[in-house]
Design a protein around this motif. Structure first.
Motif, PDB file in Angstrom:
ATOM      1  N   ILE B 188      18.469  -5.935  29.676  1.00  0.00           N
ATOM      2  CA  ILE B 188      19.281  -6.967  29.042  1.00  0.00           C
ATOM      3  C   ILE B 188      19.948  -6.422  27.783  1.00  0.00           C
ATOM      4  CG2 ILE B 188      17.360  -7.984  27.727  1.00  0.00           C
ATOM      5  CD1 ILE B 188      20.287  -9.916  29.307  1.00  0.00           C
ATOM      6  N   ARG B 190      21.057  -3.330  27.318  1.00  0.00           N
ATOM      7  CA  ARG B 190      22.231  -2.597  27.757  1.00  0.00           C
ATOM      8  C   ARG B 190      23.355  -3.578  28.128  1.00  0.00           C
ATOM      9  NH1 ARG B 190      22.937   2.245  30.348  1.00  0.00           N
ATOM     10  NH2 ARG B 190      21.386   3.086  28.939  1.00  0.00           N
ATOM     11  N   VAL B 193      25.074  -4.775  25.016  1.00  0.00           N
ATOM     12  CA  VAL B 193      25.981  -3.760  24.469  1.00  0.00           C
ATOM     13  C   VAL B 193      27.270  -3.678  25.301  1.00  0.00           C
ATOM     14  CG1 VAL B 193      26.254  -1.294  24.107  1.00  0.00           C
ATOM     15  CG2 VAL B 193      24.136  -2.403  23.433  1.00  0.00           C
ATOM     16  N   LEU B 194      27.123  -3.656  26.621  1.00  0.00           N
ATOM     17  CA  LEU B 194      28.303  -3.508  27.489  1.00  0.00           C
ATOM     18  C   LEU B 194      29.211  -4.731  27.398  1.00  0.00           C
ATOM     19  CD1 LEU B 194      26.698  -1.826  30.627  1.00  0.00           C
ATOM     20  CD2 LEU B 194      28.167  -0.763  28.926  1.00  0.00           C
ATOM     21  N   ALA B 197      31.120  -4.361  24.334  1.00  0.00           N
ATOM     22  CA  ALA B 197      32.074  -3.251  24.364  1.00  0.00           C
ATOM     23  C   ALA B 197      33.359  -3.668  25.055  1.00  0.00           C
ATOM     24  CB  ALA B 197      31.458  -2.043  25.067  1.00  0.00           C
ATOM     25  N   ASN B 198      33.267  -4.400  26.135  1.00  0.00           N
ATOM     26  CA  ASN B 198      34.460  -4.844  26.864  1.00  0.00           C
ATOM     27  C   ASN B 198      34.092  -5.996  27.791  1.00  0.00           C
ATOM     28  OD1 ASN B 198      36.731  -5.196  28.399  1.00  0.00           O
ATOM     29  ND2 ASN B 198      37.060  -3.032  28.815  1.00  0.00           N
ATOM     30  N   ALA B 201      35.650  -5.922  31.306  1.00  0.00           N
ATOM     31  CA  ALA B 201      35.048  -4.935  32.200  1.00  0.00           C
ATOM     32  C   ALA B 201      33.647  -5.381  32.595  1.00  0.00           C
ATOM     33  CB  ALA B 201      35.004  -3.562  31.532  1.00  0.00           C
ATOM     34  N   ALA B 202      32.960  -6.068  31.684  1.00  0.00           N
ATOM     35  CA  ALA B 202      31.617  -6.550  31.997  1.00  0.00           C
ATOM     36  C   ALA B 202      31.671  -7.553  33.142  1.00  0.00           C
ATOM     37  CB  ALA B 202      30.980  -7.173  30.758  1.00  0.00           C
ATOM     38  N   SER B 205      32.365  -5.861  36.320  1.00  0.00           N
ATOM     39  CA  SER B 205      31.245  -5.079  36.822  1.00  0.00           C
ATOM     40  C   SER B 205      30.091  -5.961  37.276  1.00  0.00           C
ATOM     41  CB  SER B 205      30.732  -4.114  35.737  1.00  0.00           C
ATOM     42  OG  SER B 205      31.757  -3.276  35.299  1.00  0.00           O
ATOM     43  N   LEU B 207      28.361  -8.111  35.423  1.00  0.00           N
ATOM     44  CA  LEU B 207      27.325  -8.366  34.416  1.00  0.00           C
ATOM     45  C   LEU B 207      27.327  -9.845  34.030  1.00  0.00           C
ATOM     46  CD1 LEU B 207      27.753  -5.257  32.103  1.00  0.00           C
ATOM     47  CD2 LEU B 207      26.184  -5.580  33.991  1.00  0.00           C
ATOM     48  N   GLY B 263      32.147  -5.444  18.373  1.00  0.00           N
ATOM     49  CA  GLY B 263      31.042  -5.464  19.316  1.00  0.00           C
ATOM     50  C   GLY B 263      30.907  -4.202  20.140  1.00  0.00           C
ATOM     51  N   GLY B 264      29.789  -4.095  20.828  1.00  0.00           N
ATOM     52  CA  GLY B 264      29.571  -2.969  21.728  1.00  0.00           C
ATOM     53  C   GLY B 264      29.125  -1.696  21.060  1.00  0.00           C
ATOM     54  N   LYS B 265      28.941  -1.704  19.764  1.00  0.00           N
ATOM     55  CA  LYS B 265      28.512  -0.498  19.059  1.00  0.00           C
ATOM     56  C   LYS B 265      27.488  -0.869  18.014  1.00  0.00           C
ATOM     57  CE  LYS B 265      32.055   2.845  18.427  1.00  0.00           C
ATOM     58  NZ  LYS B 265      33.350   3.107  17.777  1.00  0.00           N
TER      59      LYS B 265
END
Lengths: 494, 318
Positions: B188, B190, B193-194, B197-198, B201-202, B205, B207, B263-265
């Motif tokens: 969870i 990861r 974070v993903l 990050a985007n 894209a999440a 993918s 998510l 976000g994402g970092k």
């Protein structure tokens, strides 16, 4: 009048323009042509001051000018109409005509603005509309014409039109072409970026072709055949980069019966076999991408039926298509294909997190194995694995965007523009990867506006134009010329 | 500039967490040399204690930021509400029940906010409105009076020093390590974070973006609950205007820690270091007798400077 010479531009490690020359005379319409990714948009953005060039000179009327911002470009008499229009919808038509024009001063009444806008609007064929009406009340074509009226009002001496007709219907295109002729008749030098053959032969006097970031000397349109032009655009050097086709395709895995979705003007029926690569060929807005988005569950299937391995398939959203092992790569990997600020391994394992974790904990061993397998299969070297995905070249980013799906053992891979913004070397690797996957039993549908790619990679080709399926052929029965005719409506220009 | 230069330079990039540590060390050395009273053991305890409760909430806030939801502006108000509820529940059912029920209510408040964020799409506006609701409810439940509790267990929780370290600091250290472990090693984590990050894209993918927002909001709420419970336990009282004006402190810790706004970092550890850094700076300025106005100005400037610094570093890394 305008002369650009030796223009060079790189984005990171990717060189998009090398030593490009372009010259346009006053009153002349010059077509700027080339395949997607050839560098057309980059070149005109440099001229418009939106992107800085890395090298080369630009001169106007023999005097070298330095263009480092859109303001410089405007001061030099260069007007730019981008693919995405810069019309402010909540302002009136007249205000849009004079948008950003500081010579008018702060105080101006709506009525005087309308009065001054009238003549410009009349010259682009918009004399019937009320200058005080809001821009949002008008069609895309009319907004396009308002942008051209803006160029007239600014007395632009050089006008750049970047695919002005991409989103327009045939009757609307006629109006835009008339406005372009008006602009040229006033002595304006025009650079006209387009994919459409009829417009090139109808409207332009000269053609400059870009291919892989290099320019060819301009040629007179009158002495040119469609065949010559297509050959110049495509080149012949790509012949060796494609793997051999499938020896035999398996049984039918997917069937579309009279399907409609947003972006399609007529129902589409087609089928796909196991291990087959099917190309949907067409320019932006042709409907090729719309079919993929429908199958990926991004847009709903409006009517008709889809059968996947004998059972009905109607995904509700992306998660629905992933659950059926139908996986989709969009044409914009930066938007939704990769996680730019995360490392390559994290990107590759993103869709397969469940497979690489145990009891909710990520397993470094499983993840490492997963990532190594994809990286080996897609030719992503060890040295890339420590990098952020956003710092890779376009080609390697695309390998990441495609490769991340492989771990899920997909049945059908849907790829939109598989090699947009990808350099030639990486292209060939990506083609080989896709073919290897197909040989292992994966079925692939890709949408592409790249003729060479469609011909080289696909087993069968479905061509699209303006939201309609034109025809489906075996790749062996299609030539570059016949395909380009199908997807650009060249028949209307001949 | 060739691509090789870029990759060479990328290899020498210092991890973001290190910036916070370096800044803390520099400040420690400067302060110890210039200010004799700074390095005394009891003063260090004061600093750690001051950083702890803010730090626990900042760690929770970092989940919100890393998951791509910017910040929650409801943390201080939720703290007041949970403090009031904890006092009432402890008075009625005892300490243990009060503790468990307060944590449960905190998670509920977090989930309610995440649902609204998913619907409205703007975490700032959503949590601003929720903050007003929480503060209003706190006033309502407390009847605008000071609620007192009498509990030995609560007093221990608020004032004990196992191994010489205050309980608040134990909670802070455990929360920092646990949160880091979740982000780094949990599935969870990861996903959080993903998604940050985007988000597009999440979704593409497969998510679970909604779940990620829910977990992030719940994590912050638990952090806030710990702060509320510890504060009430320490002073044996609660009132509706607790933590008023603290929201910027939590956000400042996240920003000074160098967690990317978009976000994402970043990791929760950075937020924890940010909280320590600000507490050190505050204490240093206090020992030098700087007025509250000067201290506020300097902390504000520090936040602006660190955002700018990280922005520039990020731009160069690209």
């Amino acid at each position: 009048m305008l002369r650009m010479s030796g223009i060079v531009k790189s984005y990171g490690p990717t060189r998009v323009l090398e030593d490009v020359d372009l010259a346009v005379e006053a009153g002349e319409v010059m077509a700027l042509m080339g395949e997607n990714g050839a560098g057309k948009s980059t070149l005109v953005k440099i001229l418009a001051g939106i992107e800085p060039a890395d090298g080369g000179t630009i001169s106007i009327d023999g005097a070298t000018v330095s263009i480092r911002s859109p303001g410089h470009a405007q001061a030099a008499g260069i007007g730019y109409v981008a693919q995405e229009l810069s019309i402010v919808e909540s302002l009136s038509v007249a205000e849009n005509v004079f948008l950003g024009d500081e010579t008018l001063g702060f105080f101006r009444s709506a009525a005087s603005l309308a009065r001054r806008a009238k003549p410009y609007l009349a010259r682009v064929g918009l004399d019937h509309i009320d200058p005080l009406s809001l821009a949002e009340e008008h069609s895309v074509a009319e907004r396009q014409l308002v942008e051209i009226a803006r160029l007239l009002s600014r007395k632009a001496r050089i006008a750049i039109l970047d695919e002005p007709t991409a989103a327009l219907s045939e009757t609307e295109i006629v109006r835009v072409k008339a406005a372009v002729r008006t602009l040229a008749a006033e002595g304006c030098a025009i650079i006209y970026v387009t994919h459409r053959m009829p417009e090139v032969f109808d409207l332009t006097q000269k053609v400059t072709v870009l291919r892989n970031g290099k320019s060819f000397p301009a040629v007179e349109t009158a002495g040119l055949s469609i065949g010559d032009l297509i050959e110049a655009m495509l080149g012949r050097q790509l012949g060796q980069m494609f793997p051999p086709r499938a020896a035999h395709a398996g049984e039918e895995i997917l069937r579309l019966d009279a399907c409609r979705a947003s972006g399609l003007k007529a129902p589409v029926s087609l089928s796909l076999r196991r291990g087959e690569i099917l190309a949907l060929a067409g320019q932006v807005g042709s409907g090729a991408g719309a079919v993929l988005r429908m199958l990926a569950g991004v847009t709903p299937i409006q009517s008709g039926s889809v059968t996947l391995e004998g059972s009905a398939y109607a995904p509700s959203g992306i998660a629905g298509s992933i659950a059926r092992k139908v996986l989709y790569c969009s044409d914009d990997r930066k938007r939704d294909g990769i996680f730019a600020v995360r490392s390559v391994p994290e990107n590759l394992s993103a869709p397969a997190l469940s497979a690489v974790s145990r009891f909710g904990l990520l397993s470094p061993a499983l993840e490492g194995e997963h990532v190594t397998r994809i990286a080996r299969q897609f030719g992503l070297g060890e040295r890339f694995l420590g990098r952020l995905a956003g710092n890779l070249s376009g080609g390697n980013q695309q390998k990441v965007a495609l490769g991340k799906w492989i771990g899920l053992d997909p049945k059908i891979l849907l790829v939109e523009e598989p090699t947009r913004g990808v350099d030639v070397g990486a292209r060939s690797e990506i083609y080989n990867n896709l073919r290897n996957l197909a040989d292992e039993g994966l079925s692939i549908i890709f949408a592409s506006s790249d003729t060479q790619e469609v011909l080289g990679l696909a087993d069968r080709i479905a061509s699209f134009f303006h939201g309609e399926l034109v025809r489906i052929c075996n790749a062996d029965d299609v030539t570059a010329e016949s395909l380009t005719r199908d997807v650009t409506r060249a028949s209307e220009a001949a | 500039m060739t691509s090789q230069d870029a990759s060479q330079r990328a290899k020498f990039t210092i991890p973001k967490t290190a910036y916070g540590l370096i800044a803390i060390l520099v400040l420690l050395v400067v302060a110890s040399v210039t200010t004799p009273s700074f390095a005394r053991v009891d003063n260090i305890f004061v600093v750690i204690r001051a950083a702890s409760l803010t730090g626990i909430v900042a760690i929770g806030m970092s989940y919100i930021t890393i998951s791509g939801n910017l910040f929650a502006l409801s943390a201080s108000a939720l703290g007041a509400l949970l403090a009031v509820l904890f006092a009432l529940l402890t008075a009625a059912f005892g300490f243990a029940a009060g503790l468990v029920l307060t944590l449960g209510l905190a998670v509920f408040c977090g989930l309610a906010q995440s649902l609204a964020i998913s619907l409205i799409g703007n975490p700032i506006i959503t949590t601003l409105a929720f903050g007003t609701v929480f503060r209003g409810l706190a006033a309502l439940f407390s009847g605008n009076s000071i609620l007192r509790i009498e509990s030995e267990a609560a007093l221990w929780l608020g004032t004990a020093r196992p191994l010489g370290i205050p309980t608040q600091s134990w909670a802070f250290i455990i929360a920092a390590l646990l949160s880091w472990f979740v982000i780094r090693h949990f599935k969870i984590g990861r996903e959080i974070v993903l998604c940050g990050a985007n988000p597009k894209a999440a979704v593409a993918s497969g998510l679970r973006v909604g779940l990620v927002t829910a977990i992030a909001c719940a994590a912050l709420s638990i952090g806030v609950a710990i702060m509320a419970i510890m504060t009430v336990s320490q002073f044996s009282q609660a009132k509706a205007d607790l933590f008023m004006g603290y929201d910027f402190d939590y956000i400042a810790a996240v920003l000074v820690g160098g967690i990317a706004l978009r976000g994402g970092k970043g990791t929760p550890l950075q937020a924890a270091l940010g909280a320590v850094l600000i507490a050190l700076l505050q204490n240093f300025m206090l020992l030098h007798g700087l007025s509250a106005g000067v201290r506020m100005t300097i902390v504000g400037l520090l936040v602006i400077a660190s955002i700018s610094l990280f922005h520039i570093l990020q731009g160069r890394g690209r």
